[in-house]
Design a protein around this motif. Sequence first.
Motif, short mmCIF file in Angstrom:
data_model
loop_
_atom_site.label_atom_id
_atom_site.label_comp_id
_atom_site.label_asym_id
_atom_site.label_seq_id
_atom_site.Cartn_x
_atom_site.Cartn_y
_atom_site.Cartn_z
N GLU A 38 25.78 -5.31 0.99
CA GLU A 38 25.25 -5.39 2.36
C GLU A 38 24.65 -4.07 2.83
O GLU A 38 24.72 -3.73 4.01
N ASN A 39 24.10 -3.30 1.89
CA ASN A 39 23.37 -2.09 2.25
C ASN A 39 21.87 -2.37 2.15
O ASN A 39 21.43 -3.04 1.21
N TRP A 40 21.11 -1.80 3.10
CA TRP A 40 19.66 -1.92 3.01
C TRP A 40 19.12 -0.86 2.05
O TRP A 40 19.34 0.33 2.26
N VAL A 41 18.45 -1.31 1.01
CA VAL A 41 17.96 -0.41 -0.03
C VAL A 41 16.43 -0.34 0.04
O VAL A 41 15.77 -1.38 -0.01
N SER A 98 0.83 -1.21 0.00
CA SER A 98 0.00 0.00 0.00
C SER A 98 0.86 1.26 0.00
O SER A 98 0.44 2.31 -0.47
N CYS A 99 2.05 1.18 0.56
CA CYS A 99 3.00 2.30 0.52
C CYS A 99 4.39 1.74 0.77
O CYS A 99 4.53 0.55 1.06
N SER A 100 5.43 2.57 0.67
CA SER A 100 6.79 2.03 0.80
C SER A 100 7.06 1.61 2.25
O SER A 100 6.30 1.92 3.16
N GLY A 101 8.14 0.90 2.44
CA GLY A 101 8.48 0.37 3.77
C GLY A 101 9.36 -0.86 3.66
O GLY A 101 10.12 -1.18 4.57
N LEU A 102 9.26 -1.54 2.50
CA LEU A 102 10.08 -2.73 2.28
C LEU A 102 11.52 -2.31 1.94
O LEU A 102 11.72 -1.34 1.22
N GLN A 103 12.48 -3.05 2.48
CA GLN A 103 13.89 -2.82 2.14
C GLN A 103 14.54 -4.14 1.78
O GLN A 103 14.15 -5.19 2.31
N LEU A 104 15.53 -4.10 0.89
CA LEU A 104 16.25 -5.33 0.59
C LEU A 104 17.74 -5.11 0.78
O LEU A 104 18.24 -3.98 0.70
N LEU A 105 18.44 -6.21 1.05
CA LEU A 105 19.88 -6.13 1.26
C LEU A 105 20.58 -6.35 -0.07
O LEU A 105 20.36 -7.38 -0.73
N ASP A 106 21.38 -5.37 -0.50
CA ASP A 106 22.05 -5.53 -1.80
C ASP A 106 23.40 -6.24 -1.61
O ASP A 106 23.78 -6.59 -0.49
#
Length: 325
Positions: free
Chosen positions: A222-225, A211-219
């Motif tokens: 090793e940075n959370w994007v 519904s809106c942003s909030g998800l992050q992934l590890l690239d």
Amino acid sequence: MEAEKVLESSYGFTSAMTLTELGNPQVPQRYVLPLSERPNPTLHPSISLPIVDLSSLKHPSSSSPRSETINEIQRACKEFGFFQVINHGILQCTMRDAMEAATDFFDLPVEEKMILMSENVHEPVRYGTSLNHATDKKMSKYATEVENLQKQLMELVLESLGLNSNYLVDDIDNGSQVMTVNCYPACPEPELTLGIPAHSDYGTLTILHQSCSGLQLLDSNENWVPVPLVEGALIVLLGDQLEVMSNGHYKSVLHRVIVSSDTKRLSIASLHSLALNKKMAPAPELLNEQNPAGYKEFSFRDFLDFISSRDALQGRFIDTLKKDR
Ligand SMILES: O=C(O)CCC(=O)C(=O)O
Ligand SMILES: [Fe+2]
């Protein structure tokens, strides 16, 4: 509201939603994470994450052919284990309706939600993790369309690995689909906690509607994007069964969800895997003397047994499958 709290507490549980409604000014101690695991709001690498246009599937003669789409998917899977899809064929009204059904569910009186409360991970419907989409027309329509999209995406992902698009087709057709509807209420101290801690999903692909942003992934550095909200797009996450099938050619993506001090967030995740007892193994076509199998095979049931036997925050399931090569 007090009655809701008492009712939930009699199950040894008070939802974050109830706490927010009670106007709790602080995150309860059990949600406060150790410093090293807290989100860092200032560190955001500027990386543009891949968006794949699926028009070529519907219009084979379009300017970007299917082979180009497969190349884009290959790059995205290799680099991130993640991509967003646009022009995926699921109507915006179907997506909106599903989000509305999710919102309506979480707005139900707590007594109704508590009927589904269970800690048994083998339960087909559980409050906190899932919604009985079989009884909800809007969610059911969305679930059927996502299942269909998943099959098309699996063909592209298989081709991108150099496998036949029919590889495991019967197992994929008869696979499992788990719909997880997540609600992250606004949180008074978002810097101390996470909506969902870092994890990878167990299956092949997860298709996510937010519904809106909030998800992050590890690239790979090793940075959370942060994953931006792209209107109308769906998010695709690679899971552990895909990492095993590809023999580590593609990796499942570590992801987590941050919470916000002023916005409630909802997400609908459709987790796809082989059927409960069906084992996923590295594809024999990808193995040779230089590239022996690097993983043990596993089923969705093996994963459920793993998470019910230990703290999900302690180590990753995929690491227990890796063989010493
Ligand atoms: O809410 C999200 O964006 C992610 C949810 C998730 O990771 C999951 O349900 O496995
Ligand atoms: Fe997930």
